[in-house]
Design an enzyme around this catalytic site. Structure first.
Site, short mmCIF file in Angstrom:
data_model
loop_
_atom_site.label_atom_id
_atom_site.label_comp_id
_atom_site.label_asym_id
_atom_site.label_seq_id
_atom_site.Cartn_x
_atom_site.Cartn_y
_atom_site.Cartn_z
N ASP A 130 -29.69 15.08 62.41
CA ASP A 130 -29.22 13.70 62.56
C ASP A 130 -28.34 13.64 63.82
O ASP A 130 -27.94 14.68 64.35
CB ASP A 130 -28.41 13.32 61.31
N LYS A 131 -28.07 12.44 64.31
CA LYS A 131 -27.23 12.31 65.50
C LYS A 131 -25.78 11.96 65.13
O LYS A 131 -24.86 12.73 65.36
CB LYS A 131 -27.79 11.25 66.46
N GLU A 182 -17.29 -0.14 61.43
CA GLU A 182 -16.52 -1.28 60.95
C GLU A 182 -15.03 -1.09 61.21
O GLU A 182 -14.34 -2.00 61.68
CB GLU A 182 -16.76 -1.48 59.45
N PHE A 240 -24.98 -4.91 52.97
CA PHE A 240 -25.85 -4.20 53.91
C PHE A 240 -26.87 -3.37 53.15
O PHE A 240 -26.56 -2.79 52.11
CB PHE A 240 -25.01 -3.27 54.80
N LYS A 291 -23.62 -9.56 60.92
CA LYS A 291 -23.64 -8.54 61.96
C LYS A 291 -24.64 -7.46 61.57
O LYS A 291 -24.88 -7.21 60.38
CB LYS A 291 -22.25 -7.94 62.19
N ASP A 351 -30.56 5.16 65.45
CA ASP A 351 -30.02 4.40 66.59
C ASP A 351 -31.11 3.83 67.48
O ASP A 351 -32.26 4.28 67.47
CB ASP A 351 -29.10 5.30 67.42
N ARG A 392 -34.72 4.93 65.62
CA ARG A 392 -34.99 3.83 64.70
C ARG A 392 -35.74 4.33 63.46
O ARG A 392 -36.74 3.77 63.03
CB ARG A 392 -35.80 2.73 65.40
N ASN A 411 -28.11 9.03 54.11
CA ASN A 411 -29.43 8.76 54.67
C ASN A 411 -30.15 10.03 55.12
O ASN A 411 -31.32 9.99 55.48
CB ASN A 411 -29.32 7.78 55.84
#
Length: 1146
Positions: free
Chosen positions: A391-392, A515, A556, A579, A692, A778, A808
């Protein structure tokens, strides 16, 4: 956290129920009219034990003997019990009984732990009073009282708390590892019931879904009857208090039990992970089958030769061994089978049960030398990794967000010293006379005095800019902590702290670092979120306090990739703030500076910033009525609630007005670039899988060294059809073949990946395998797992590793052969579901290049050596049958048969497998290429296996025939002329064998510790001492005394000592010659590194001493100890270029 047994209704296999919902009557106040039949629910007992008194023997046997090796040993044990065999059943039975006894003891401990949990005292409201009972007695429908710092004994729907607003704070660390406080809510109609008498009069019914394992999902509704009127309120995860969670910062709460015992989410949440098996274990099974073939061959050959030999009458029934009448009349077939089984038992030690016991001990004890280990079965797999999927955010980066830039109404701003400065203007050029959004004080003057000034091309329309900042301050799920955390407890003005508010007394907490960074940035600029109470939210706009009523939160989710909040403004109008990702917001906007903002978002992404887009929508009171109706209808639905909510959200989140976008920076973790480069040099390909935007992901990949500037970057982006995707893949494949470039990199997005995996999997894999680095952006969580599965199941079957820090990443971590969780800021789900947990990405290099290298070499040698020493052990027994008419006479005493693998030869290999280091750890990290020497399961391939097997057979032949030559011609070796018998012959072979196999391991040992010396020489000494005691005393409990004085007589013969020395040297001398020959003529990279390390003598084993980190005096030797504080790389250049470091430089 309680570890629960593997139940058939764990995650993915929920308990069967006839109805899809359950009805819970609060306080078990069932309806009095009609023919109501109460539903049956589980009691509140937790059962983590696997067995009961009645099922322990059959169930445990089934569990143990699902493994082919254990099943084989059980068959041998049963054969020894049923027929007359040459060896005692004790030799096979003892190890099996030991394994079963250990399992039984472990389960007995689980029973004790269960009894402690189930017997814990709890308070329940019954018959109008608070009654103390035991946890196991709680029933569904009971109202339970839980006090501060207590854990919840069942899954409870919150009814009320001691707070006026009916909220409470909990921690779920024992469930998902998250230590932050979570706020849970009760519905308004029950929150007023704060006493036992009020709760006793409460008439309410909870309808909810049947139990399921998902910790974060709960669908239900509560119907409260007040004054004859039924009020229906929705229930979600925010209303459910999970068993195992702990109450914090709240004096007490009351809740109704909806799920109890083994139906609680904690019990159901035991993960049914697919059992991960290492490549070494698969190799062991292959070797087991080969040796099983050798065993069957020897047994069948011995049986055939026995009957061939007995074809002559003089050997079939010699005068000294007449047959009985029963033996003469027995069936030849049954007799043949009986003899075959007897030989099978005689030779069965070629497959040792102690191998599996030793391997399990090595893995368990070895796991203590690594950080946090959840699956010790995979230690050696760390040395076989070919692909790393990472993951990043939070893995390669710090996950500590810092606000950098924003776009408001088409104008770009950057933050400088707490001020927003428009693009092209320095901080010094702003002053109080220009109406730019600088510090909060300045902006407040413009807001009050000069809101219509137009003196610059970058003039701000104050209303829109202020609306953007308000959206940032109000559209979130951030919580606030003050120096006095109980300031909201016990009534009073919930915002009383705001009047004297100081930034030093307030700290924001959020589940998302993005956030938190945005809310803190808005506060620095002048629009500060200062708290919430119930449905009231308060912000301070440049010192002026404003309150907003929160009507709805549109949470979300990963599919929408956005969140929204619905407020009622003081002007009695409704406003929606939204957002999310630009791909989730921009398609639904109809006004605002859309194109300019889109360009700014792309610019932010190219700089490596994480982007979010902010929008709003105004609603009239009439429109709000329809919105409220749709949301309440969806939220109170028990069936298909998620689908109905998505429909309602889609109705609301459209026709948006674009306000702007934000860009926050997430810094790279320390030494990420060096770690990725080291993995690449080790032959490991690194894939980055992130959600991302692709520009952001590419920028970060370049900065962390995943992509090089000289690398040819290929793109598979924004493909809209199968044909288009196929054509692009074909072009990329041709380009790779045509371009004479050393390295290629591939960038692919989630949508294109879905198309590629649908129809063009092989072509996509061909392109990927020819790229040295792949970046997938993505990506949805399940797509990450699909990519891992794609590589894992490809024809080459490479070993994969996945590393991540968030929920995730869980599916990806569980899918890979080895899953690594990083203890980051996104909770502990990744750590909880991983095989190993580390604190930072940079520790992955040490985990693979050092620990993986060591453990693979150790376990590979352990497996090969175990088979070798058992070939040495049982082959003389086979050869002996040629000299005893295949009468199944044993060569060794039964005690020696039992103790050979358990006592005499077990400890040296166990210690070797825990401490062996072929190369110094620093050298392994400074020369990542050494990792390639052990890749592809090199040490357990057919060639090393054949070498060890043939070595075992050759040594066994030397043992047997060397001893036979010494004693075979009726030679007397005693001073009194007495000759040795068959037990002395067997003992001589056994003595030579114990010494030889122990010294053979000593020759293989490179890293000697005091423990190696102790167990190596101690094992040989123990054998001699034990044999002297065993053969020197008449033991009353033994039915035969075959070994009495045998060992003493053997050692009293000088010829026997001479034979022992000659045979041992004959066996080991060729090994020594081979090692010297190969190390000088065909040394491996590892052997070259050993020589270099020894020549340096520890004075400068790596670049650490050159930097003064290991020793302030360059002449002092560097310690060979290793700990977590050691530098990974002290000289970045030497790692990236692998330039040699000469001792003279020090």
């Amino acid at each position: 956290m309680l570890v629960l047994s593997n139940r058939p209704w764990c995650k993915g296999f929920d308990p069967p129920h006839q109805s899809e919902t359950r009805t819970v009557y609060v306080a078990n106040r069932f309806p009095q009219h009609g023919h109501y039949i109460p539903q049956r629910f589980a009691d509140n007992r937790i059962i983590s034990s696997k067995y009961t008194i009645w099922n322990f023997v059959p169930k445990n046997l089934f569990e143990q003997f699902r493994r082919i090796a254990n099943f084989y040993f059980l068959i041998i044990f049963l054969v020894q019990l049923m027929i007359d065999t040459p060896t005692s059943p004790v030799t096979s039975g003892l190890p099996l009984i030991f394994v079963i006894t250990v399992t039984g003891y472990e389960d007995w401990l689980r029973h004790n732990a269960d009894n402690e949990v189930n017997g814990a005292p709890v308070f329940v409201v019954r018959s109008g009073s608070l009654v103390q009972t035991r946890s196991k007695n709680i029933r569904v429908g009971d109202i339970v009282r839980v006090a501060k710092d207590e854990t919840f004994p069942a899954d409870l729907v919150l009814l009320s708390s001691d707070r006026a607003d009916g909220t409470c704070h909990i921690t779920t660390a024992s469930l998902d590892g998250e230590t932050n406080l979570k706020t849970h809510f009760s519905v308004a109609e029950t929150s007023v019931c704060q006493s036992v008498s009020q709760l006793e009069s409460l008439q309410a019914v909870v309808e909810c879904q049947q139990p399921e394992a998902d910790l974060y999902r709960f669908v239900g509704r509560i119907t409260v009857t007040q004054h004859g009127e039924e009020i229906v309120r929705p229930l979600g995860p925010e209303n459910l208090l999970l068993r195992g969670a702990r109450l914090k910062n709240t004096k007490e709460i009351f809740g109704v039990a909806v799920y109890t015992g083994m139906e609680s989410k904690m019990a159901l949440n035991y993960k049914c992970k697919s059992q991960k098996r290492s490549a070494v274990e698969k190799s062991m099974n292959t070797f087991l089958i080969i040796y099983l073939g050798i065993l069957l061959f020897e047994a069948i050959l011995s049986t055939i030769l026995k009957y061939a030999w007995q074809a002559e009458d003089k050997w079939d029934e010699p005068f000294y061994n007449q047959k009985t009448e029963q033996e003469r009349n027995s069936s030849p077939i049954l007799k043949f089978i009986s003899d075959f089984l007897a030989f099978l038992v005689l030779y069965n030690f070629i497959i040792p049960i102690s191998l599996y016991v030793t391997v399990e001990m090595q893995k368990f004890l070895g796991s203590f030398f690594i950080a946090q280990v959840n699956t010790s079965d995979l230690n050696e797999e760390l040395g076989q990794v070919e692909y790393v999927f990472t993951d990043k955010t939070g893995t390669l980066t710090e996950n500590e967000m810092q606000f950098r830039e924003c776009s408001i109404n088409g104008t770009k701003y950057r933050e400088v010293n707490g001020k927003l400065v428009p693009e092209g203007m320095s901080d010094d050029s702003t002053d109080s006379s220009s109406p730019h959004l600088v510090s909060g004080v300045h902006f407040n003057h413009f807001l009050l005095l000069d809101t219509h000034t137009h003196t610059h091309t970058h003039t701000l329309h104050i209303g829109e800019e202020l609306l953007f900042l308000k959206a940032v301050s109000l559209c979130h799920t951030v919580q606030i902590s003050y120096d006095q955390p109980d300031c909201l407890v016990g009534g009073g003005d919930p915002f009383s702290h705001v009047n004297g508010f100081s930034s030093n007394h307030m700290e924001y907490y959020a589940s998302s670092p993005d956030e938190k960074a945005l809310v803190e940035a808005a506060k620095r600029i002048g629009v500060a979120f200062t708290g919430s109470s119930g449905d009231a939210m308060e912000i301070k706009t440049f010192g002026k306090s404003e309150k907003y009523k929160l009507l709805h939160v549109l949470e979300f989710d990963a599919d929408r990739r956005r969140m929204s909040v619905y407020y009622r403004l003081p002007q009695v109008t409704q406003l929606l703030f939204t957002k999310g990702a630009e791909s989730a917001i921009l398609p639904f906007t109809t006004s605002g500076e859309i194109e300019k903002t889109r360009l700014h978002v792309d610019e932010f992404a190219l700089k490596g910033l994480r982007t979010l887009v902010v929008a709003c929508r105004h609603f009239s009171p009439e429109e709000y009525i329809e919105v409220d109706r749709r949301l309440n209808s969806a939220r109170t639905a028990l069936q298909q609630r998620e689908e109905r909510l998505q429909e309602a959200f889609s109705y609301i989140e459209k026709d948006l007005q674009l306000l702007g976008a934000t860009g926050v920076e997430d810094k790279l973790q320390d030494k990420v670039q060096e770690t990725i480069e080291a993995l690449r040099l080790a032959g490991i390909k690194v894939w980055v899988l992130t959600g991302d935007k692709h520009e952001t992901a590419v920028s970060v990949s370049l900065s962390c060294g995943h992509f090089h500037r000289t690398m040819n970057i290929l793109e598979l982006l924004q493909q809209r059809s199968d044909n288009e995707c196929a054509e692009q893949l074909g072009r990329l494949a041709r380009r790779i073949k045509e371009d004479h470039v050393i390295q290629h990199g591939l960038v692919v997005d989630g949508a294109s990946l879905s198309l590629a995996l649908r129809e063009h999997e092989k072509l996509f894999m061909e392109v990927c395998k020819n790229c040295s680095a792949v970046l997938c952006c993505r990506m949805a969580p399940l797509q990450k797992a699909k990519v891992v599965r794609l590589l894992k199941t490809s024809p080459e079957k490479p070993i994969t590793l996945a590393i991540g820090d968030g929920a995730n990443d869980v599916s990806m971590i569980q899918e890979a052969h080895v899953g690594i969780g990083i203890m980051g800021k996104e909770g502990r789900q990744a750590v909880r579901n991983s095989d190993y947990a580390i604190a930072r990405f940079k520790f992955l290099a040490k985990l693979l290049l050092v620990h993986g290298h060591f453990y693979y070499i150790r376990i590979a040698t352990l497996v090969q050596y175990f088979f070798y020493k058992n070939v040495c052990f049982i082959t003389p027994q086979f050869l002996y049958q040629f000299f005893c008419l295949f009468s199944q006479q044993t060569l060794y005493d039964s005690v020696y048969l039992t103790l050979y693998n358990i006592c005499f030869t077990s400890l040296p290999i166990l210690v070797y497998s825990l401490f062996e280091q072929l190369v110094h750890p620093h050298v392994l990290q400074n020369k990542p290429g050494l990792y390639r020497d052990i890749s592809k399961n090199a040490l357990l391939s057919f060639r090393p296996f054949l070498y060890w097997t043939l070595l075992g057979f050759s040594h066994a032949f030397v043992f047997f025939f060397g001893s036979y030559i010494l004693m075979g011609e009726d030679t007397t070796l005693m001073g009194n002329g007495q000759m040795f018998g068959n037990w002395t012959f067997g003992t001589l072979i056994f003595t030579v064998m114990v010494i030889t196999v122990t010294l053979k391991l000593a020759l293989e040992t490179h890293f000697w510790t005091w423990m190696n010396h102790f167990v190596t020489w101690g094992s040989i000494a123990f054998y001699f001492i034990f044999s002297l005691f065993y053969g020197g005393i008449i033991w009353p409990f033994l039915h035969t005394q075959d070994m009495y004085f045998v060992f003493v007589q053997l050692l009293s013969s000088g010829s026997a000592w001479f034979a022992i020395i000659i045979i041992v040297i004959t066996c080991l001398f060729p090994d020594v010659v081979k090692k010297v020959f190969y190390r000088h003529l065909q040394p491996t990279s590892t052997e070259k590194s050993q020589v270099t390390d020894e020549l340096m003598g520890g004075k400068c084993s790596d670049s650490v001493c050159c930097m003064g980190a290991a020793s302030p005096n360059p002449q002092l030797p560097v310690s060979r100890s290793w700990n977590d504080t050691d530098y990974f790389y002290s000289n970045d250049r030497s790692i990236l270029t692998l330039s040699p470091i000469e001792a003279t430089h020090c």
